[in-house]
Design an enzyme around this catalytic site. Structure first.
Site, PDB file in Angstrom:
ATOM      1  N   HIS A  54       1.473   5.431  -2.030  1.00 43.95           N
ATOM      2  CA  HIS A  54       0.987   6.518  -2.893  1.00 43.95           C
ATOM      3  C   HIS A  54       2.199   7.144  -3.582  1.00 43.95           C
ATOM      4  O   HIS A  54       2.806   8.083  -3.067  1.00 43.95           O
ATOM      5  CB  HIS A  54       0.231   7.560  -2.079  1.00 43.95           C
ATOM      6  CG  HIS A  54      -1.040   7.038  -1.506  1.00 43.95           C
ATOM      7  ND1 HIS A  54      -2.262   7.243  -2.119  1.00 43.95           N
ATOM      8  CD2 HIS A  54      -1.274   6.281  -0.418  1.00 43.95           C
ATOM      9  CE1 HIS A  54      -3.199   6.635  -1.414  1.00 43.95           C
ATOM     10  NE2 HIS A  54      -2.620   6.051  -0.367  1.00 43.95           N
TER      11      HIS A  54
ATOM     12  N   ASP B  17       2.180   3.172   2.977  1.00 41.62           N
ATOM     13  CA  ASP B  17       1.202   4.212   2.666  1.00 41.62           C
ATOM     14  C   ASP B  17       1.883   5.481   2.135  1.00 41.62           C
ATOM     15  O   ASP B  17       1.692   5.853   0.997  1.00 41.62           O
ATOM     16  CB  ASP B  17       0.342   4.531   3.891  1.00 41.62           C
ATOM     17  CG  ASP B  17      -0.994   5.181   3.537  1.00 41.62           C
ATOM     18  OD1 ASP B  17      -1.288   5.334   2.337  1.00 41.62           O
ATOM     19  OD2 ASP B  17      -1.747   5.530   4.466  1.00 41.62           O
TER      20      ASP B  17
ATOM     21  N   TRP C 297       0.625  13.625   3.982  1.00 44.14           N
ATOM     22  CA  TRP C 297       0.058  12.898   5.122  1.00 44.14           C
ATOM     23  C   TRP C 297       1.103  12.490   6.145  1.00 44.14           C
ATOM     24  O   TRP C 297       0.786  12.229   7.287  1.00 44.14           O
ATOM     25  CB  TRP C 297      -0.682  11.645   4.620  1.00 44.14           C
ATOM     26  CG  TRP C 297      -1.856  11.982   3.773  1.00 44.14           C
ATOM     27  CD1 TRP C 297      -3.135  12.261   4.208  1.00 44.14           C
ATOM     28  CD2 TRP C 297      -1.892  12.107   2.336  1.00 44.14           C
ATOM     29  NE1 TRP C 297      -3.935  12.531   3.130  1.00 44.14           N
ATOM     30  CE2 TRP C 297      -3.216  12.444   1.980  1.00 44.14           C
ATOM     31  CE3 TRP C 297      -0.935  11.956   1.331  1.00 44.14           C
ATOM     32  CZ2 TRP C 297      -3.598  12.645   0.648  1.00 44.14           C
ATOM     33  CZ3 TRP C 297      -1.314  12.159   0.012  1.00 44.14           C
ATOM     34  CH2 TRP C 297      -2.641  12.507  -0.316  1.00 44.14           C
TER      35      TRP C 297
ATOM     36  N   HIS D 131      -9.369   1.913   0.038  1.00 46.72           N
ATOM     37  CA  HIS D 131      -9.160   2.613   1.293  1.00 46.72           C
ATOM     38  C   HIS D 131     -10.491   2.460   2.045  1.00 46.72           C
ATOM     39  O   HIS D 131     -11.501   3.029   1.622  1.00 46.72           O
ATOM     40  CB  HIS D 131      -8.863   4.086   1.047  1.00 46.72           C
ATOM     41  CG  HIS D 131      -7.461   4.352   0.606  1.00 46.72           C
ATOM     42  ND1 HIS D 131      -6.974   3.923  -0.593  1.00 46.72           N
ATOM     43  CD2 HIS D 131      -6.445   5.010   1.233  1.00 46.72           C
ATOM     44  CE1 HIS D 131      -5.701   4.298  -0.696  1.00 46.72           C
ATOM     45  NE2 HIS D 131      -5.354   4.955   0.400  1.00 46.72           N
TER      46      HIS D 131
ATOM     47  N   GLN E 159      -9.343   9.653  -5.114  1.00 45.82           N
ATOM     48  CA  GLN E 159      -9.000  10.277  -3.823  1.00 45.82           C
ATOM     49  C   GLN E 159     -10.121  11.174  -3.272  1.00 45.82           C
ATOM     50  O   GLN E 159     -10.413  11.167  -2.085  1.00 45.82           O
ATOM     51  CB  GLN E 159      -7.719  11.107  -3.976  1.00 45.82           C
ATOM     52  CG  GLN E 159      -7.349  11.966  -2.777  1.00 45.82           C
ATOM     53  CD  GLN E 159      -6.837  11.162  -1.597  1.00 45.82           C
ATOM     54  OE1 GLN E 159      -5.701  10.728  -1.591  1.00 45.82           O
ATOM     55  NE2 GLN E 159      -7.690  10.940  -0.613  1.00 45.82           N
TER      56      GLN E 159
ATOM     57  N   HIS F 242       0.844  -1.203   0.000  1.00 49.05           N
ATOM     58  CA  HIS F 242       0.000   0.000   0.000  1.00 49.05           C
ATOM     59  C   HIS F 242       0.875   1.247   0.000  1.00 49.05           C
ATOM     60  O   HIS F 242       1.550   1.542   0.991  1.00 49.05           O
ATOM     61  CB  HIS F 242      -0.924   0.014   1.217  1.00 49.05           C
ATOM     62  CG  HIS F 242      -1.926   1.124   1.168  1.00 49.05           C
ATOM     63  ND1 HIS F 242      -3.278   0.898   0.966  1.00 49.05           N
ATOM     64  CD2 HIS F 242      -1.790   2.477   1.236  1.00 49.05           C
ATOM     65  CE1 HIS F 242      -3.913   2.059   0.942  1.00 49.05           C
ATOM     66  NE2 HIS F 242      -3.031   3.046   1.114  1.00 49.05           N
TER      67      HIS F 242
ATOM     68  N   GLU G   4     -10.997   4.363   6.873  1.00 48.59           N
ATOM     69  CA  GLU G   4      -9.809   5.008   7.432  1.00 48.59           C
ATOM     70  C   GLU G   4     -10.255   6.200   8.265  1.00 48.59           C
ATOM     71  O   GLU G   4     -10.165   7.354   7.876  1.00 48.59           O
ATOM     72  CB  GLU G   4      -8.849   5.463   6.318  1.00 48.59           C
ATOM     73  CG  GLU G   4      -7.501   5.942   6.882  1.00 48.59           C
ATOM     74  CD  GLU G   4      -6.550   6.445   5.798  1.00 48.59           C
ATOM     75  OE1 GLU G   4      -6.955   6.502   4.622  1.00 48.59           O
ATOM     76  OE2 GLU G   4      -5.414   6.808   6.153  1.00 48.59           O
TER      77      GLU G   4
END
Ligand code: FE2
Length: 413
Positions: A59, A309, A315, A210, A152, A57, A213
């Site tokens: 991005h 992630d 983030w 996702h 997203q 996982h 979350e």
């Protein structure tokens, strides 16, 4: 028979010692002592030899963008999404490609040879998808990059969200994504899960959402994912990423849900570094940890892998591209500090995510000639020390080497 590579004297993750011979990109032999010629011999005496690290996982369209155009002041998921929206408006396709390739170098140096990266399909310019499709081709042969069509800003909440998913899949993106907890209503979220599973079933694809979350225990989209996985015949092909709301659910309900997840063969990919960072931000004290119920899911037979992630992005301000960081944080937050738990944490960043992604990695004859030699004697030491990756071999080629650092203490006591 002459081999391309022989890895001599390594310690396998199960503690046995063996030589590994690779020929034509495939593991050709594994034996106690392989006395044959090889174009290259890697001395792994007493060192851990592992299947490659796999990040289930990630991005990659946002990676290494920390501080651009500003940092996430609240530390929340929602400000991260807003900040990513600001970056999307100003970044170019070339910039995304350059950052992603920089990250791929970091990852390969750390022994990561496969990554499942979500790619934002709600960027109206489509630059994120085009950039990562280019990166996927440029790293092919060294690093397996599996892309997820990820809306997203929402499947329904974003204008063109669903259309972006379909356009991305048509362009060659591999996996169907989604973000049901970010839709306007629970009903929209559930409908987005149904739509994702239907598209995956029709196209013969996998699903990775996702999912939930949030610290809100009423976020139960995993229920719908479990149900649609069964309805669409997708058992073994769907993933609930994050599942952080399970941390805050009532124990009775969580126990029922855990059994449902196992029955439907839905895999789970929590992301300890980012879950511990983003969750609990609305709490005073006590602050919830936010990680899903990893030991309980595993005990019920659910396949659970740890992912990274985010690395240095809207983030998450930290991160080194090392899956052992994710394993290290994960075993702390999930209370997996007993010997078996620490050993399991190593598998959760190597063999287990490879299984979820459908990769033929492993240290048996016939598997891909991909492996990592670590400067550690066993998996538990590796998770503790996060040591140098002495050699990284991808499909029969050495693609990275690291000379372990040496410290000399001058002080006398
Ligand atoms: Fe994510």
């Amino acid at each position: 028979m002459a081999f391309d590579i022989i890895v001599k004297g390594g310690v396998m993750p199960d503690g046995t010692r063996a030589d590994i011979a690779i020929k034509d990109g495939v593991i050709a032999a594994v034996d106690r002592d392989i006395a044959a010629e090889a174009a290259e011999v890697i001395d792994a005496a007493g060192k851990l030899v592992s299947p490659p690290f796999v990040d289930g996982h990630f991005h990659m369209d946002a990676t290494l963008s920390y501080g651009r155009p500003r940092v996430n002041a609240s530390g929340t998921l929602l400000e991260g999404i807003a900040l990513w929206g600001e970056l999307k408006r100003i970044q170019t396709r070339d910039e995304i490609v350059a950052r992603a390739l920089d990250y791929c170098h970091m990852a390969v140096g750390n022994g990561i040879l496969a990554i499942r990266s979500h790619v934002d399909v709600t960027d109206p310019t489509f630059a994120t998808v085009e950039a990562l499709l280019e990166v996927r081709e440029r790293v092919r042969g060294t690093l397996d990059l599996q892309l997820v069509a990820f809306p997203q800003d929402g499947w329904y909440r974003a204008a063109g969200g669903e259309a972006g998913v379909i356009r991305a899949l048509d362009a060659g993106v591999d996996v169907v994504g989604g973000i049901p907890h970010h839709e306007r209503t629970m009903a929209d979220g559930a409908q987005s899960v149904r739509a994702a599973c239907r598209i995956a079933a029709d196209r013969g694809l996998m699903v990775d959402l996702h999912c939930d979350e949030t610290d809100d225990p009423s976020s139960r989209h995993i229920e719908t994912l479990v149900t649609e996985t069964v309805n669409c015949g997708l058992e073994g092909r769907t993933v609930g990423s994050h599942l952080t709301s399970m941390h805050s659910m009532d124990n009775n309900y969580a126990s029922k849900l855990t059994a449902l997840i196992a029955e439907a063969e839905v895999a789970a990919i929590p992301n300890p570094l980012v879950n511990i960072t983003l969750q609990g931000r609305h709490d005073t004290y006590p602050k919830r940890r936010g990680l899903t119920r990893v030991p309980e899911l595993r005990a019920a037979g659910v396949t659970v892998a740890f992912g990274q992630d985010c690395i240095q992005d809207p983030w998450y301000s930290l991160g080194t591209g090392d899956m052992l960081d994710a394993a290290h944080m994960g075993l702390h937050v999930a209370h997996m500090t007993d010997p078996a738990g620490m050993r399991d944490a190593f598998d959760m960043v190597t063999a287990t995510p490879a299984q979820i992604l459908g990769l033929q990695f492993g240290l048996e004859p016939g598997k891909r000639g991909s492996l990592v030699v670590l400067d550690a004697p066993d998996p538990v030491s590796a998770v503790r020390d996060r040591p140098a990756r002495i050699a990284v071999v991808s499909d029969g080629r050495v693609v990275a080497r690291t000379v372990p650092a040496q410290t000399t203490v001058i002080a006398a006591f």
